[in-house]
Design an enzyme around this catalytic site. Structure first.
Site, PDB file in Angstrom:
ATOM      1  N   ALA A   1       0.358  -3.765  -7.836  1.00 42.12           N
ATOM      2  CA  ALA A   1       1.353  -2.674  -7.950  1.00 42.12           C
ATOM      3  C   ALA A   1       2.666  -2.961  -7.216  1.00 42.12           C
ATOM      4  O   ALA A   1       3.541  -2.091  -7.172  1.00 42.12           O
ATOM      5  CB  ALA A   1       0.792  -1.321  -7.525  1.00 42.12           C
ATOM      6  N   ALA A   2       2.815  -4.171  -6.660  1.00 39.59           N
ATOM      7  CA  ALA A   2       4.095  -4.479  -5.996  1.00 39.59           C
ATOM      8  C   ALA A   2       5.234  -4.438  -7.021  1.00 39.59           C
ATOM      9  O   ALA A   2       6.282  -3.842  -6.777  1.00 39.59           O
ATOM     10  CB  ALA A   2       4.021  -5.855  -5.337  1.00 39.59           C
ATOM     11  N   GLY A   3       4.999  -5.042  -8.188  1.00 45.08           N
ATOM     12  CA  GLY A   3       6.015  -5.026  -9.241  1.00 45.08           C
ATOM     13  C   GLY A   3       6.267  -3.608  -9.729  1.00 45.08           C
ATOM     14  O   GLY A   3       7.404  -3.221 -10.023  1.00 45.08           O
TER      15      GLY A   3
END
Ligand code: RIB
Length: 313
Positions: free
Chosen positions: A253-255
């Site tokens: 979920a960093a992107g």
């Protein structure tokens, strides 16, 4: 009369329940390995982006499809508790989407998505949300709805003069005629390579591939390059906005948090360079937490993270 806040960001995309397996090393083909743990988190690129923007202060509408099951009901409640408008979050006869995620000891991940309800979002749903696509509104989409539906929505957003951010994840080549309809395209390095069929291993190669997409008509290309930050290619040229190195725990979920933050900042008039800087910080905070939705920071957490680094917002 009760005042209804205008929507800053409309997310059209996926929702899933993530089954997260932690292990030392990824298995090789044909190999059986013993895992360390299994956890369930809410995820899906669309919903992750919606919650990321909402936690930073955006008024968000989430458009997508959940299953007619317990996961779907609980997910709807969660989004509502985050203050997200779910009036066009539809229910499918299929199950809620799932993602099987493996995370190794370095915090790297491998993800396999079972689209289920996400792939039942169809033309009748598109017709039902047309009213949300108003001129000048900010819409963000990903590649986890059905490919044909995504293409239809790109065309429709263009027709309606919506400001469209497309996060092409997971990557597949996009028809050249659609590229000029995208305002901001946000691949990571691997996705950029799939989109352009060019190598993207070095920064110079990323620059060349991003310029290629600009030549094909994409107005702005923002390529995330991991902890090094992101590369912006637009009418003002091409440049790298430095990232914030942190010790990664879980990069899932960093992107998405980067994209949610970017959409929110741009929706409120922040310049692209500053928006990308904040989005880099949001992405960095996300990799220090476990799970998709649970790791997304609030505006206060972002402020504190930046203040520790001498940046005031
Ligand atoms: O980008 C991370 C997300 O990808 C996960 O939450 C998983 O659901 C997949 O969609």
């Amino acid at each position: 009369m009760h005042k209804i806040d205008p929507i800053n960001v409309t997310v059209i995309g996926s929702l899933a329940v993530d089954m997260v397996v932690r292990l030392d090393d990824f298995p090789l083909p044909g190999q059986t390995i013993m895992a360390k743990s299994l956890d369930y988190f809410f995820g899906g690129k669309g919903a992750n982006q919606a919650v990321a923007a909402a936690r930073l202060g955006a008024k968000v509408k989430m458009i997508g499809k959940l299953g007619n099951d317990t996961h779907g009901a609980r997910y709807r409640e969660l989004l509502q508790s985050e203050g997200i408008d779910t009036s066009h979050l539809f229910t499918s006869a299929d199950a809620t989407g799932l993602a099987q995620i493996m995370i190794n000891r370095a915090g790297e991940n491998q993800i396999c998505v079972i689209p289920a309800a996400n792939h039942t979002f169809d033309l009748s749903d598109v017709a039902a949300i047309e009213e949300d696509l108003t001129e000048g509104s900010m819409v963000i989409m990903q590649h986890e709805l059905h490919r044909d539906i995504t293409q239809t929505l790109i065309r429709l957003c263009h027709e309606k003069k919506v400001r469209l951010i497309l996060n092409p994840a997971p990557a597949y080549p996009i028809a050249e005629e659609l590229l000029p309809m995208i305002d901001i395209l946000t691949p990571n390095e691997t996705e950029l390579s799939v989109l352009t069929a060019l190598p993207t291993e070095t920064e110079a190669q990323v620059y060349a591939a991003a310029r290629h997409l600009r030549d094909l008509g994409v107005r702005t290309v923002v390529t995330t390059i991991g902890s090094r930050g992101a590369v912006i290619a637009d009418e003002n040229g091409i440049r790298t906005v430095a990232g914030f190195p942190v010790k990664p725990v879980d990069t899932v979920a960093a992107g998405d948090s980067f994209n949610g933050a970017l959409a929110y900042e741009l929706s409120r008039g922040t310049s692209i360079d500053t928006a990308v800087r904040y989005a880099n910080a949001v992405g960095a905070i996300t990799v220090t937490g476990v799970g998709a939705i649970p790791s997304l920071p609030t505006a206060d957490q972002l402020k504190a993270f930046l203040a520790e680094r001498g940046i005031d917002i």
